[in-house]
Scaffold this active site. Structure first.
Site, PDB file in Angstrom:
ATOM      1  N   CYS A  93       0.833  -1.203   0.000  1.00  0.00           N
ATOM      2  CA  CYS A  93       0.000   0.000   0.000  1.00  0.00           C
ATOM      3  C   CYS A  93       0.869   1.254   0.000  1.00  0.00           C
ATOM      4  CB  CYS A  93      -0.923   0.000   1.220  1.00  0.00           C
ATOM      5  SG  CYS A  93      -2.030   1.435   1.264  1.00  0.00           S
ATOM      6  N   HIS A 164       1.647  -7.568  -6.594  1.00  0.00           N
ATOM      7  CA  HIS A 164       1.039  -6.536  -7.441  1.00  0.00           C
ATOM      8  C   HIS A 164       2.117  -6.127  -8.439  1.00  0.00           C
ATOM      9  CE1 HIS A 164      -1.657  -2.718  -7.695  1.00  0.00           C
ATOM     10  NE2 HIS A 164      -0.983  -2.895  -8.828  1.00  0.00           N
ATOM     11  N   GLY A 206      -4.289  -4.854 -12.338  1.00  0.00           N
ATOM     12  CA  GLY A 206      -4.765  -4.569 -13.685  1.00  0.00           C
ATOM     13  C   GLY A 206      -5.445  -5.713 -14.400  1.00  0.00           C
ATOM     14  N   GLY A 226      -8.892  -7.409  -8.070  1.00  0.00           N
ATOM     15  CA  GLY A 226      -9.289  -6.322  -7.183  1.00  0.00           C
ATOM     16  C   GLY A 226     -10.491  -5.559  -7.694  1.00  0.00           C
TER      17      GLY A 226
END
Length: 329
Positions: A93, A164, A206, A226
């Site tokens: 994050c 990610h 993505g 996500g």
């Protein structure tokens, strides 16, 4: 494909307990995640509010934020006691608040501290302890930063990592921009799996639909979806059949009916309808009448005393709008 993993990513302000209960009506096999909760909040805050969940959500993983190994170990143990099936550490994050607290993506710069934290949590619990990270931050070379972090954590006992597949820019980009602007590097995550074959590697970032999910599963062990899963939750209704060869698809109307008892139970506890139905707005995305569904839920659920009659009205307006659209076609 039965050995593969599919999960819905932890997303702040989105994947709360009501969202997870709703997603579970669409898929039995997806692993669901909490929003990130800091270890400090768990140790000193309102644990029932922060950690409470309905058993219907399982399997569900608790995502922690923090950088103090001892605190993370205690928080992990509390999470295990609450019944979570997995404990995950957030090293991805990019928000300013997260950086100021020395957790999230900035920990990509401190791989040994992350490894110490993972080792402490692994020693504290019997459930799996996993890592979610970026491929790097700022000016790091991803080919070095990703492998350095993962290898350190693997040496500490980590066997599963969700990546990610883009950098996080800690300076100059907002958290929202960090979800889109830095370029994706899926081949680097594929390479991580090739060169560390004993590691369970899950790819994130993505990925728009289940076609792309299936393509990624040719290279890695799992896919974490996500925003696509949140904004178009109907696609989750195909997960069990397409990815795991189990049963038929769950259509949106069936999911609504399956969610109804949960809604009724929470309404009886004084939970507002809007806090639960906000996660359902995209359920009929792309279908005739979807706009009417969203409009009724958005305007009706916020009214004082709103109950299941709003859901019935939304379904009725959906059907009427769909009939009109089909008649005009």
């Amino acid at each position: 494909m039965n050995g593969k993993i599919f999960s819905v990513a932890p997303m702040m302000d989105w994947t709360d307990r009501h969202c997870r209960a709703f997603h579970r009506t669409l898929t039995r096999r997806a692993l669901l995640y909490t929003e990130m909760v800091t270890a400090q909040a768990i140790l000193h805050g309102d644990r029932p509010r922060l950690l409470g969940f309905d058993p219907v959500e399982q399997p569900v993983a608790l995502q922690l934020g923090g950088s103090d190994p001892a605190m993370l170990a205690k928080a992990a143990r509390i999470g295990e006691d609450y019944g979570y099936d997995e404990i995950n550490l957030n090293v991805g994050c990019p928000s300013d608040r997260v950086q100021s607290g020395r957790f999230g993506a900035c920990l990509m710069l401190e791989p040994q501290l992350v490894a110490e934290s993972m080792a402490a949590m692994i020693a504290a619990v019997s459930v799996p302890v996993t890592l979610k990270c970026r491929i790097g931050v700022d000016d790091q070379d991803p080919e070095t930063s990703l492998f350095t972090l993962v290898d350190a954590c693997a040496a500490a006992g980590v066997t599963t990592v969700a990546v990610h597949a883009r950098k996080a820019w800690l300076q100059g980009l907002s958290p929202k921009e960090n979800r889109d602007v830095p370029p994706l590097d899926y081949p680097l995550v594929y390479r991580l799996k090739r060169e560390r074959p004993t590691l369970t590697v899950i790819i994130n970032g993505g990925i728009a639909d289940l076609d792309q999910t299936e393509a990624h599963l040719e290279h890695v062990d799992g896919v974490m979806l996500g925003r696509a899963a949140y904004h178009d939750p109907g696609l989750l209704g195909e997960v069990d059949r397409r990815l795991f060869g189990e049963g038929g698809d769950v259509d949106p109307a069936t999911a609504v009916e399956a969610y109804r008892p949960y809604l009724a139970a929470r309404l009886a506890e004084g939970i507002s309808l809007a806090s639960m139905t906000r996660h359902m707005l995209g359920l009929f995305a792309g279908q005739p009448g979807a706009r009417a569904w969203r409009r009724v839920l958005t305007t009706g659920s916020v009214k004082a005393g709103a109950g299941l009659e709003v859901l019935d009205l939304a379904l009725d307006q959906l059907a009427q709008a769909a009939t009109r659209i089909e008649a005009a076609a």
